[in-house]
Design a protein around this motif. Structure first.
Motif, mmCIF file in Angstrom:
data_model
loop_
_atom_site.group_PDB
_atom_site.id
_atom_site.type_symbol
_atom_site.label_atom_id
_atom_site.label_comp_id
_atom_site.label_asym_id
_atom_site.label_seq_id
_atom_site.Cartn_x
_atom_site.Cartn_y
_atom_site.Cartn_z
ATOM 1 N N ASP A 1 4.256 -4.623 9.324
ATOM 2 C CA ASP A 1 3.402 -4.356 10.485
ATOM 3 C C ASP A 1 2.040 -3.834 10.062
ATOM 4 O O ASP A 1 1.886 -3.148 9.048
ATOM 5 C CB ASP A 1 4.074 -3.364 11.438
ATOM 6 N N ASP A 2 1.018 -4.170 10.843
ATOM 7 C CA ASP A 2 -0.367 -3.884 10.475
ATOM 8 C C ASP A 2 -0.654 -2.392 10.337
ATOM 9 O O ASP A 2 -1.396 -1.975 9.440
ATOM 10 C CB ASP A 2 -1.314 -4.490 11.521
ATOM 11 N N ALA A 3 -0.080 -1.573 11.232
ATOM 12 C CA ALA A 3 -0.360 -0.129 11.191
ATOM 13 C C ALA A 3 0.166 0.474 9.888
ATOM 14 O O ALA A 3 -0.535 1.240 9.215
ATOM 15 C CB ALA A 3 0.268 0.558 12.393
ATOM 16 N N SER A 4 1.390 0.138 9.531
ATOM 17 C CA SER A 4 1.976 0.660 8.286
ATOM 18 C C SER A 4 1.232 0.127 7.072
ATOM 19 O O SER A 4 1.026 0.837 6.092
ATOM 20 C CB SER A 4 3.456 0.289 8.196
ATOM 21 N N HIS B 1 -4.447 2.533 2.438
ATOM 22 C CA HIS B 1 -5.291 3.725 2.322
ATOM 23 C C HIS B 1 -4.698 4.709 1.322
ATOM 24 O O HIS B 1 -5.406 5.248 0.457
ATOM 25 C CB HIS B 1 -5.439 4.382 3.691
ATOM 26 N N ASP B 2 -3.396 4.940 1.412
ATOM 27 C CA ASP B 2 -2.744 5.905 0.516
ATOM 28 C C ASP B 2 -2.825 5.451 -0.935
ATOM 29 O O ASP B 2 -3.123 6.241 -1.842
ATOM 30 C CB ASP B 2 -1.289 6.101 0.922
ATOM 31 N N ILE B 3 -2.553 4.164 -1.176
ATOM 32 C CA ILE B 3 -2.586 3.634 -2.545
ATOM 33 C C ILE B 3 -4.000 3.727 -3.111
ATOM 34 O O ILE B 3 -4.210 4.146 -4.263
ATOM 35 C CB ILE B 3 -2.086 2.184 -2.574
ATOM 36 N N PHE B 4 -4.957 3.341 -2.304
ATOM 37 C CA PHE B 4 -6.348 3.359 -2.755
ATOM 38 C C PHE B 4 -6.791 4.777 -3.103
ATOM 39 O O PHE B 4 -7.496 5.004 -4.098
ATOM 40 C CB PHE B 4 -7.237 2.773 -1.661
ATOM 41 N N MET B 5 -6.329 5.749 -2.326
ATOM 42 C CA MET B 5 -6.687 7.135 -2.610
ATOM 43 C C MET B 5 -5.955 7.676 -3.832
ATOM 44 O O MET B 5 -6.494 8.518 -4.562
ATOM 45 C CB MET B 5 -6.396 8.010 -1.383
ATOM 46 N N ASN C 1 -8.193 -7.387 0.307
ATOM 47 C CA ASN C 1 -8.406 -7.866 1.677
ATOM 48 C C ASN C 1 -8.581 -6.687 2.640
ATOM 49 O O ASN C 1 -9.413 -6.739 3.564
ATOM 50 C CB ASN C 1 -7.225 -8.733 2.109
ATOM 51 N N TRP C 2 -7.811 -5.617 2.416
ATOM 52 C CA TRP C 2 -7.929 -4.417 3.265
ATOM 53 C C TRP C 2 -9.311 -3.797 3.145
ATOM 54 O O TRP C 2 -9.931 -3.431 4.156
ATOM 55 C CB TRP C 2 -6.850 -3.413 2.873
#
Length: 646
Positions: A324-327, A333-337, A505-506
């Protein structure tokens, strides 16, 4: 069967205090479950009588009718190789107990009384029932059979690996330390909860949280059966909201407020649960605590495994990315941070003045570059501390070159361009290699020349080299040893290729970059994955596509997850791949690339044994310092022989 078992939850239409009617509905659902080849079936709490009988539980006719009804159900299911849980009131020791009766092939294997009795708000159970702690006897005669009774029962299938069943009832789950916590520590892999949880506005979400958490803590499958709308009376309304979870993952959910009988079922992976329990060494350490010293009686029964005709279980082809898009957005975001914070911390600790990174115009270096830029933003330092170096070689195409140059310019970093052609040709001459022979020497010379340039410039500028290789490449060994294999901090080392694509892509879709930079990222995503070490074709296009050589990364990432995360056999991995990818790949194609995965994974361990540091971002990691400690010279024979047989 691959150690799967079909577990089901039933929500029958019931009438309060009408055992005859209730039996008809219960048997109807049982017959439906038998057709679905269900092996474990649980009904709601007190399903023979209904839960909301109130002071009618003091009436001998109701209790006698309940016992008679259970005897009849046992007799009528004696041909079924199905473990069936039915809720029933039971008299014992001058008390009444709210029990779960476990039936198998006509035998009542045991009676498990409820332990925690709610006596607040709309609940008054202590008025009618006693807790399992108040039991005196360990065995009683009930429904014409001599039956074990107690909260200390675990039901174990003698010839079904890893199948042990524990039971707790409704409120038991709501307590600070549910009985299922102990039951799981003593071996129960499947927990059944017959419940009568009335409906409130916010309660469904809380049920999800509660069961997801308990199944995660207990590393178990958890089947929760709640009473349906037929229980609704006076001030309480019931919806039949029932759930099946496995280690925190939702496998099945009922429709609330249905007027019809319901049966939800799923194939539970007992091997997965056993694997997780072996891996989590703290799991069994609780047994050494004095407060956890309990004793359980194991009730044996014999169950035969059925063929998997209908596989009822969600199997995703992309195990590293939420659906799902929200998850997905939150995960990205978490991985990138994690990547950003790890790199920023390394930069601070080493007092690095620059982050030196090779930019090829490919996916991996693009993600690493985005992390470098974000790390500078995180540290509140100018982006020109990032030094992006493009190093055209014999295989560089105009498309990737332009993307690399334009992206660096758009992000506002420092840039340099250093061609490796002349240096590589000089090296060929030095070692006596014919440059027209496009072999591994031809390719790896370029990769090592690029790494040497990056290392030397990092020394020159007081910086560190940021590695770009990803988790999938580490698994396959698709990196040049002491070439792109090496760096001073590898920001993508914990991220598989399929997730690299999602992350890029995100970033392109977050709106943080200008339109030009986002368009460049989208074009990079559309570019075939390639190391670009061989000359382009006659039209100037990429002539060396990685996935043509080692196989589709979506397959390899799927194999990696199933093999390393859970230790599954080649046969089971193949079975799961067939379920996940459907007709996208033939069985022969899956086997071809599965064989290639095992071969490369074992042969290339030496590269993983000396990895540079890099941030762990998920449950699966191949760093020898954290998650994966494999002998470099281990034999692949056992795995390869099984693949050959397949």
């Amino acid at each position: 069967m691959f150690n799967y078992i079909k577990v089901a939850v039933a929500i029958p239409k019931l009438k309060v205090a009408d055992c005859i009617y209730n039996k008809q509905e219960i048997m109807s659902v049982i017959k439906n479950a038998a057709e679905k080849k269900v092996k474990i079936l649980t009904f709601p709490e007190l399903s023979v009588t209904a839960y909301t009988c109130g002071d009618l539980f003091f009436q001998n006719p109701l209790l006698a009718s309940a016992e008679k009804t259970l005897a009849e159900i046992a007799a009528e299911t004696k041909e079924l190789d199905m473990l069936i849980l039915i809720g029933v009131p039971v008299l014992s020791d001058n008390q009444t107990f709210n029990c779960a009766a476990l039936l198998h092939k006509g035998k009542i294997l045991g009676l498990v009384p409820k332990t925690l009795l709610p006596n607040y708000s709309e609940f008054y159970e202590e008025r009618w029932f006693a807790s399992s702690d108040d039991l005196i006897q360990e065995e009683i005669t009930f429904a014409g059979q001599v039956v074990p009774i107690g909260g200390d029962l675990i039901f174990a299938a003698e010839n079904f690996p890893n199948l042990k069943v524990g039971v707790e009832i409704c409120e038991d789950l709501w307590g600070p330390i549910p009985p299922s916590s102990y039951l799981s520590l003593y071996g129960a892999t499947v927990l059944l909860n017959p419940s009568a949880s009335n409906e409130l506005a916010a309660k469904p979400g809380y049920r999800h949280q509660l069961i997801a958490q308990q199944s995660s803590r207990c590393l178990c499958a958890y089947a929760y059966a709640s009473a349906g709308i037929g229980e609704s009376t006076q001030d309480t309304v019931f919806s039949g909201h029932s759930l099946i979870y496995e280690n925190g993952v939702l496998l099945g959910e009922s429709e609330s407020f249905s007027q019809e009988n319901q049966l939800i079922y799923a194939d539970v992976d007992l091997e997965l649960l056993a694997s997780e329990r072996r891996k989590h060494t703290t799991y069994m350490s609780h047994l050494s605590r004095a407060h956890a010293q309990k004793f359980y009686r194991e009730i044996k029964f014999s169950m035969v495994e059925d063929e998997l005709d209908e596989f009822k279980r969600p199997i995703t082809a992309k195990p590293f990315t939420p659906a799902d898009d929200a998850s997905l957005s939150k995960r990205c975001h978490d991985i990138f941070m994690i990547q950003t914070t790890g790199l920023a911390r390394r930069m601070e600790h080493t007092h690095a003045k620059t982050l030196v990174i090779g930019i090829s115009g490919g996916l991996d270096s693009t993600l690493a570059l985005l992390v470098c830029v974000k790390a500078c933003d995180f540290l509140n330092i100018p982006r020109d501390h990032v030094l992006g170096i493009t190093m055209p070689g014999f295989g560089t195409t105009d498309r990737t070159y332009q993307n690399a140059v334009q992206l660096m310019k758009s992000l506002g970093i420092s840039t340099r361009e250093i061609s490796i052609r002349a240096a590589s040709l000089q090296h060929f001459e030095d070692i006596g290699h014919d440059p027209s022979v496009h072999d591994v020497t031809y390719e790896n010379t370029q990769a090592r020349e690029r790494t040497q340039i990056l290392m030397d410039i990092s020394n020159q500028t007081g910086g560190i080299v940021v590695g770009t290789g990803d988790l999938s490449e580490l698994a396959l060994g698709w990196a040049t040893y002491n070439g792109d294999h090496m760096s001073m901090y590898a920001v993508n080392a914990g991220i598989p290729k399929t997730l690299v694509r999602v992350l890029v892509n995100w970033v392109a879709s977050t709106g943080e970059l200008d339109q030009k930079a986002s368009d460049i990222l989208l074009d990079i995503l559309d570019t075939p994955v390639s190391p670009e070490l061989l000359p382009p074709d006659e039209n100037g296009n990429i002539n060396q596509k990685t996935e043509d050589l080692v196989g589709p990364y979506e397959l390899h990432d799927f194999f990696l997850y199933q093999i390393i995360r859970f230790g599954f056999s080649p046969a089971k991995v193949l079975f799961l791949a067939e379920q996940a990818f459907g007709n996208a790949y033939s069985r022969e194609t899956l086997l071809k690339w599965l064989k290639n995965f095992y071969h490369r994974f074992f042969m290339q361990q030496f590269k993983r044994s000396c990895l540079p540091d890099g941030p762990k971002v998920g449950a699966l990691c191949l760093s020898p310092r954290s998650d994966w400690r494999m002998p470099t010279d281990a034999s692949s024979r056992i795995w390869m022989e099984e693949v050959e047989k397949l």
